[in-house]
Scaffold this motif. Structure first.
Motif, mmCIF file in Angstrom:
data_model
loop_
_atom_site.group_PDB
_atom_site.id
_atom_site.type_symbol
_atom_site.label_atom_id
_atom_site.label_comp_id
_atom_site.label_asym_id
_atom_site.label_seq_id
_atom_site.Cartn_x
_atom_site.Cartn_y
_atom_site.Cartn_z
ATOM 1 N N PRO A 62 -8.877 2.074 42.606
ATOM 2 C CA PRO A 62 -9.210 3.046 43.649
ATOM 3 C C PRO A 62 -10.637 2.802 44.143
ATOM 4 O O PRO A 62 -11.540 2.517 43.353
ATOM 5 N N GLY A 63 -10.832 2.870 45.454
ATOM 6 C CA GLY A 63 -12.175 2.695 46.024
ATOM 7 C C GLY A 63 -12.539 1.252 46.274
ATOM 8 O O GLY A 63 -13.534 0.961 46.944
ATOM 9 N N HIS A 64 -11.754 0.307 45.729
ATOM 10 C CA HIS A 64 -12.064 -1.121 45.950
ATOM 11 C C HIS A 64 -11.141 -1.676 47.035
ATOM 12 O O HIS A 64 -10.388 -0.928 47.663
ATOM 13 N N SER A 96 -21.430 -4.642 57.160
ATOM 14 C CA SER A 96 -20.559 -5.698 56.641
ATOM 15 C C SER A 96 -20.788 -5.947 55.150
ATOM 16 O O SER A 96 -20.064 -6.717 54.526
ATOM 17 N N VAL A 97 -21.784 -5.287 54.600
ATOM 18 C CA VAL A 97 -22.052 -5.428 53.156
ATOM 19 C C VAL A 97 -21.181 -4.414 52.415
ATOM 20 O O VAL A 97 -21.145 -3.232 52.780
ATOM 21 N N GLY A 98 -20.464 -4.867 51.401
ATOM 22 C CA GLY A 98 -19.573 -3.986 50.635
ATOM 23 C C GLY A 98 -20.316 -2.766 50.126
ATOM 24 O O GLY A 98 -21.499 -2.843 49.771
ATOM 25 N N VAL A 112 -21.475 -0.260 51.674
ATOM 26 C CA VAL A 112 -22.320 0.439 52.659
ATOM 27 C C VAL A 112 -21.405 1.297 53.531
ATOM 28 O O VAL A 112 -20.448 0.796 54.119
ATOM 29 N N LYS A 113 -21.695 2.565 53.599
ATOM 30 C CA LYS A 113 -20.813 3.504 54.317
ATOM 31 C C LYS A 113 -21.496 4.157 55.505
ATOM 32 O O LYS A 113 -20.856 4.911 56.253
ATOM 33 N N GLY A 114 -22.772 3.924 55.702
ATOM 34 C CA GLY A 114 -23.454 4.510 56.861
ATOM 35 C C GLY A 114 -24.743 3.776 57.130
ATOM 36 O O GLY A 114 -25.332 3.192 56.214
ATOM 37 N N ILE A 146 -20.308 2.737 43.107
ATOM 38 C CA ILE A 146 -19.414 1.586 42.988
ATOM 39 C C ILE A 146 -18.045 2.030 42.436
ATOM 40 O O ILE A 146 -17.963 2.906 41.592
ATOM 41 N N PRO A 147 -16.995 1.422 42.951
ATOM 42 C CA PRO A 147 -15.641 1.885 42.622
ATOM 43 C C PRO A 147 -15.213 1.650 41.170
ATOM 44 O O PRO A 147 -14.453 2.443 40.622
ATOM 45 N N SER A 148 -15.649 0.540 40.561
ATOM 46 C CA SER A 148 -15.158 0.209 39.210
ATOM 47 C C SER A 148 -15.843 1.094 38.186
ATOM 48 O O SER A 148 -17.002 0.856 37.837
ATOM 49 N N THR A 151 -24.631 1.406 39.225
ATOM 50 C CA THR A 151 -24.946 1.531 40.648
ATOM 51 C C THR A 151 -25.107 0.153 41.269
ATOM 52 O O THR A 151 -25.467 -0.803 40.583
ATOM 53 N N ALA A 152 -24.864 0.065 42.568
ATOM 54 C CA ALA A 152 -25.058 -1.208 43.276
ATOM 55 C C ALA A 152 -26.292 -1.144 44.182
ATOM 56 O O ALA A 152 -26.641 -2.134 44.813
ATOM 57 N N VAL A 153 -26.949 0.023 44.243
ATOM 58 C CA VAL A 153 -28.000 0.216 45.261
ATOM 59 C C VAL A 153 -29.095 -0.850 45.156
ATOM 60 O O VAL A 153 -29.432 -1.501 46.139
ATOM 61 N N SER A 154 -29.629 -1.048 43.956
ATOM 62 C CA SER A 154 -30.748 -1.990 43.840
ATOM 63 C C SER A 154 -30.312 -3.422 44.138
ATOM 64 O O SER A 154 -31.066 -4.193 44.734
ATOM 65 N N ARG A 155 -29.080 -3.763 43.786
ATOM 66 C CA ARG A 155 -28.605 -5.130 44.068
ATOM 67 C C ARG A 155 -28.351 -5.329 45.558
ATOM 68 O O ARG A 155 -28.397 -6.448 46.066
ATOM 69 N N ILE A 156 -28.083 -4.242 46.243
ATOM 70 C CA ILE A 156 -27.815 -4.342 47.676
ATOM 71 C C ILE A 156 -29.118 -4.488 48.468
ATOM 72 O O ILE A 156 -29.115 -5.074 49.559
ATOM 73 N N VAL A 157 -30.233 -4.027 47.923
ATOM 74 C CA VAL A 157 -31.520 -4.118 48.650
ATOM 75 C C VAL A 157 -31.803 -5.551 49.128
ATOM 76 O O VAL A 157 -32.031 -5.764 50.323
HETATM 77 C C1 LIG Z 1 -24.458 -6.327 45.708
HETATM 78 C C2 LIG Z 1 -23.193 -5.539 45.471
HETATM 79 C C3 LIG Z 1 -22.814 -5.223 44.173
HETATM 80 C C4 LIG Z 1 -21.617 -4.553 43.935
HETATM 81 N N1 LIG Z 1 -21.229 -4.326 42.647
HETATM 82 C C5 LIG Z 1 -20.006 -3.778 42.419
HETATM 83 C C6 LIG Z 1 -19.524 -3.639 41.093
HETATM 84 O O1 LIG Z 1 -20.175 -4.033 40.132
HETATM 85 N N2 LIG Z 1 -18.302 -3.067 40.924
HETATM 86 C C7 LIG Z 1 -17.534 -2.649 41.973
HETATM 87 O O2 LIG Z 1 -16.440 -2.145 41.766
HETATM 88 N N3 LIG Z 1 -17.973 -2.760 43.232
HETATM 89 C C8 LIG Z 1 -19.183 -3.313 43.488
HETATM 90 N N4 LIG Z 1 -19.614 -3.445 44.765
HETATM 91 C C9 LIG Z 1 -18.865 -2.787 45.853
HETATM 92 C C10 LIG Z 1 -17.594 -3.464 46.258
HETATM 93 O O3 LIG Z 1 -17.810 -4.823 46.572
HETATM 94 C C11 LIG Z 1 -17.003 -2.715 47.459
HETATM 95 O O4 LIG Z 1 -16.968 -1.354 47.213
HETATM 96 C C12 LIG Z 1 -15.594 -3.224 47.753
HETATM 97 O O5 LIG Z 1 -15.645 -4.540 48.245
HETATM 98 C C13 LIG Z 1 -14.864 -2.361 48.770
HETATM 99 O O6 LIG Z 1 -15.529 -2.381 50.019
HETATM 100 P P1 LIG Z 1 -16.068 -1.044 50.704
HETATM 101 O O7 LIG Z 1 -16.747 -0.247 49.639
HETATM 102 O O8 LIG Z 1 -17.056 -1.526 51.724
HETATM 103 O O9 LIG Z 1 -14.897 -0.320 51.291
HETATM 104 C C14 LIG Z 1 -20.811 -4.125 45.027
HETATM 105 C C15 LIG Z 1 -21.205 -4.459 46.335
HETATM 106 C C16 LIG Z 1 -22.370 -5.165 46.554
HETATM 107 C C17 LIG Z 1 -22.738 -5.520 47.962
#
Ligand SMILES: Cc1cc2nc3c(=O)[nH]c(=O)nc-3n(C[C@H](O)[C@H](O)[C@H](O)COP(=O)(O)O)c2cc1C
Length: 355
Positions: free
Chosen positions: A104-106, A235-237, A239-241, A294-296, A322-328
């Motif tokens: 769910p969420g992925h 386009s980065v996974g 990101v919702k807004g 993050i979904p997982s 959390t994915a926030v710091s990795r997304i920066v």
């Molecule tokens: C840098 C980064 C790290 C991420 N780490 C995880 C992670 O560890 N576990 C996970 O389930 N999703 C992680 N995500 C989020 C998923 O990739 C993302 O939620 C999924 O592809 C679905 O896309 P959406 O959330 O944009 O709909 C990460 C995303 C990014 C950009």
């Protein structure tokens, strides 16, 4: 699967999957004359890499970038630049439970609906690992932008509802969250710790600031600079807004409060986030991304199997809180790619008129 390329002149194409042999990128339109060697990628790749703190997945890829083409004697030649990143720490076993169940969420469910299959070993193209290729492209874009005086700084503004109140750039790279407020970091870390213990995850907000951006970048009307940045960031996974400048707060201001007065010394406020009419105005660019948790997660979740039967997903293995710091660093890279592309587009127009 189309949609793997981005940009008009400085055009990147990323390839590869989370658990494939390798991933990477081709940059078409990279100008010649940029000094570039493998060592240039190390710092940025290290910042995106997971496993640096207790709340991140322990997958430990070295993320070494190999330059396959487009560079001669450590200088770009103007031919396609190919960057390759090997996948070495590939452990597919913990993903076995996902073979039949959608997370769910992925992206598993939607990939399955669209393509008839999904790569259960970490998400394939939808995996965060794809963003390693973007960060590598961002390094090249930043090397192009730096001599122009354009610098890009990302930081974590919020995690789990706890917001940074200070902006001290000197501490951003001294904490694992890339946050500019050390007081807030303490609160964020304890919120992450608590969520992690519950098997849950947290989202947040990241901000990117661009200093030294010249006026005139952005192509009205569909390729406005804010529209291009929004696409790049969305386009980065996860990101919702996306907000530019005052963003959603602008909806609650009066015109007299929101307009940035123009003086002979420049703009006296920056609610516009440095963009008016889709064109940079010479002020700092300011944008923020809302990042979902993050979904997982480790909590049992309702889902279905490939045949549509109800099931419960219970994950084990390697997952972040959390994915926030990795997304920066990924957001910094995407902003750099947009600016490099638009700088080249603006230069092309100037050259036409100058001839
Ligand atoms: C840098 C980064 C790290 C991420 N780490 C995880 C992670 O560890 N576990 C996970 O389930 N999703 C992680 N995500 C989020 C998923 O990739 C993302 O939620 C999924 O592809 C679905 O896309 P959406 O959330 O944009 O709909 C990460 C995303 C990014 C950009």
């Amino acid at each position: 699967m189309a949609g793997n390329s981005f940009g008009q002149i400085f055009k990147i194409t990323t390839f590869g999957e989370s658990h494939g042999k390798a991933l990477g990128a081709v940059i078409d339109g990279c100008p010649s004359g940029i000094a570039l060697e493998a060592g240039d990628f190390v710092e940025a790749m290290e910042r995106r890499r997971p496993g640096k703190s207790s709340f991140e997945t322990p997958r430990s890829e070295e993320d070494r970038v190999e330059i396959l083409s487009g560079v001669f004697e450590d200088v770009t030649t103007g031919t396609p630049l190919t960057l390759l990143i090997g996948n070495r720490d590939v452990k597919s076993k913990p993903y076995g439970v996902l073979k039949d169940l959608f997370r769910p969420g992925h992206a598993d469910y939607t990939y399955f609906r669209k393509f008839g299959h999904f790569d259960y070993r970490g998400g394939g193209r939808s995996s965060a690992r794809e963003t390693a290729a973007r960060v590598a492209c961002g390094v090249v874009a930043r090397k192009m932008l730096a001599p122009l005086g354009i610098s890009i700084l990302g930081h974590t503004l919020e995690v789990g509802g706890i917001r940074a109140r200070k902006m001290d750039p000197s501490v951003i790279h001294q904490n694992p969250l890339y946050c500019a407020d050390m007081e807030a970091v303490k609160g964020m870390l304890s919120a992450l710790d608590a969520a992690g213990k519950e098997g849950d995850s947290l989202g947040g907000v990241a901000e990117v600031l661009v200093r030294g951006c010249p006026a005139g970048l952005g192509e009205p009307v569909f390729d406005k600079l804010d529209a291009e940045l929004a696409k790049a960031v969305m386009s980065v996974g996860a990101v919702k807004g996306v907000e530019v400048g005052a963003g959603f707060d602008a909806a609650r201001l009066k015109g007299s409060e929101n307009n940035d007065p123009i003086t002979s010394k420049g703009f006296s406020s920056n609610n516009s986030g440095g963009i008016l009419g889709g064109i940079s105005n010479g002020d700092d660019l300011v944008l923020r991304a809302a990042i979902k948790p993050i979904p997982s997660i480790m909590k049992p979740q309702k889902t279905i199997d490939r045949k549509g039967r109800d099931a419960v997903l219970e994950l084990t293995g390697r997952f972040d809180v959390t994915a926030v710091s990795r997304i920066v660093p990924v957001l910094e890279a995407m902003v750099a790619i947009v600016l490099a592309d638009h700088y080249l587009r603006a230069s092309a127009i100037e050259q036409d008129f100058g001839a």
